[in-house]
Design an enzyme around this catalytic site. Structure first.
Site, mmCIF file in Angstrom:
data_model
loop_
_atom_site.group_PDB
_atom_site.id
_atom_site.type_symbol
_atom_site.label_atom_id
_atom_site.label_comp_id
_atom_site.label_asym_id
_atom_site.label_seq_id
_atom_site.Cartn_x
_atom_site.Cartn_y
_atom_site.Cartn_z
ATOM 1 N N ASP A 9 -1.677 19.469 6.946
ATOM 2 C CA ASP A 9 -3.031 18.761 6.643
ATOM 3 C C ASP A 9 -2.652 17.503 7.772
ATOM 4 O OD1 ASP A 9 -5.141 17.699 6.479
ATOM 5 O OD2 ASP A 9 -4.470 16.351 5.106
ATOM 6 N N ASP A 11 -5.025 14.664 8.442
ATOM 7 C CA ASP A 11 -5.341 13.243 8.257
ATOM 8 C C ASP A 11 -4.626 12.637 6.927
ATOM 9 O OD1 ASP A 11 -7.260 13.218 10.260
ATOM 10 O OD2 ASP A 11 -9.349 14.089 8.774
HETATM 11 C C1 BG6 Z 1 -10.012 15.473 6.167
HETATM 12 C C2 BG6 Z 1 -10.406 14.546 6.244
HETATM 13 O O1 BG6 Z 1 -9.327 15.523 6.919
HETATM 14 O O2 BG6 Z 1 -11.005 15.828 7.791
HETATM 15 C C3 BG6 Z 1 -12.054 13.643 5.420
HETATM 16 O O3 BG6 Z 1 -9.584 13.859 5.397
HETATM 17 C C4 BG6 Z 1 -12.824 14.136 6.423
HETATM 18 O O4 BG6 Z 1 -11.765 12.392 5.522
HETATM 19 C C5 BG6 Z 1 -12.723 15.764 7.047
HETATM 20 O O5 BG6 Z 1 -14.544 14.252 5.803
HETATM 21 C C6 BG6 Z 1 -13.493 15.711 8.119
HETATM 22 O O6 BG6 Z 1 -13.766 15.201 9.188
HETATM 23 P P1 BG6 Z 1 -14.506 15.344 10.749
HETATM 24 O O7 BG6 Z 1 -14.425 14.947 11.406
HETATM 25 O O8 BG6 Z 1 -15.062 17.002 10.537
HETATM 26 O O9 BG6 Z 1 -15.975 15.471 10.714
HETATM 27 MG MG MG Z 2 -5.610 14.082 4.777
#
Ligand code: BG6
Ligand code: MG
Length: 222
Positions: A9, A11
């Site tokens: 993963d 984030d």
């Molecule tokens: C995930 C994060 O990796 O991605 C979430 O943990 C986030 O917090 C999700 O909402 C979607 O991200 P993005 O950049 O497409 O808005």
């Molecule tokens: Mg994550």
């Protein structure tokens, strides 16, 4: 069973973008006078942008066109923050761990719910390190559906059962397990469903030691 790929993963595992997601949602929520706290943000970890907005609204409904405008506004705020990311924003231990994984002959993949995953990896200087990058555009059903992990496994040409997934969110652990992957829970957040757990993330972690621990746990369980 031999593990042939590590799938990460993004984030919360490779970099800590949760703070930027929080600030971006908070700006939107404040502008729209919606109460939103850091605790509320914890419940958005690993959750898609669309689903995050539903949770932020806590049952309140808005029109589709307004929802699209709010999602775009939140993302514009988020892009402002992540444009400042640099290789220094890799979480501790990430660079050494990716090198050691590659050195051990394993394939490397990313399975991120984020539609901004490529941009974040570019800013971190890590795009070229991965054989496959699955992101929020790759599949229709977001985590906790297994689809993204199955997509990454297929692209890596490694069966999901021979992939080990590193995740900081329960939604991601559940998705990976549902796909048939083994799982490592990362960080301080509660990831109770993981096969093994690294509370300090990838700092001082070692791919060979993780694989031995998994093997030992499997033989104990029989
Ligand atoms: C995930 C994060 O990796 O991605 C979430 O943990 C986030 O917090 C999700 O909402 C979607 O991200 P993005 O950049 O497409 O808005
Ligand atoms: Mg994550």
């Amino acid at each position: 069973m031999a593990i042939r790929a590590f799938v990460f993963d993004l984030d919360g595992v490779i970099t800590d973008t949760a703070e930027y997601h929080y600030r971006a949602w908070k700006r939107l929520a404040d502008d729209e006078r919606i109460p939103f706290t850091r605790e509320d943000n914890d419940a958005l970890r690993g959750v898609s942008r669309q689903e995050s907005l539903s949770r932020l609204l806590k049952g309140r409904s808005i029109s589709e066109s307004l929802a699209q405008e709010w999602l775009a506004r939140k993302n514009a705020h988020y892009l402002e923050y992540i444009n400042q990311l640099s290789p220094q924003d890799r979480l501790p231990g990430v660079t050494a761990f990716l090198n050691a994984t590659r050195g051990a002959g394993l394939k490397l993949g990313i399975a991120s719910a984020s539609k901004n995953a490529r941009l974040v990896l570019d800013r971190l200087g890590l795009t070229g390190r991965f054989d496959v990058i699955g992101n929020g555009h790759s599949v229709a059903n977001p985590k906790p559906a297994p689809d993204l992990f199955l997509w990454v496994a297929e692209a890596l040409q490694v069966p999901a059962s021979e992939s080990l997934v590193f995740e900081d969110a329960e939604a991601g652990i559940d998705a990976a397990k549902c796909a048939g992957c083994l799982t490592v829970g990362i960080g301080k957040a509660k990831v109770n469903h993981a096969d093994i757990y690294l509370p300090n993330g990838l700092e001082n972690a070692n791919p060979a030691a993780i694989l031995s621990q998994l093997e030992a746990d499997r033989s104990t369980r029989g």
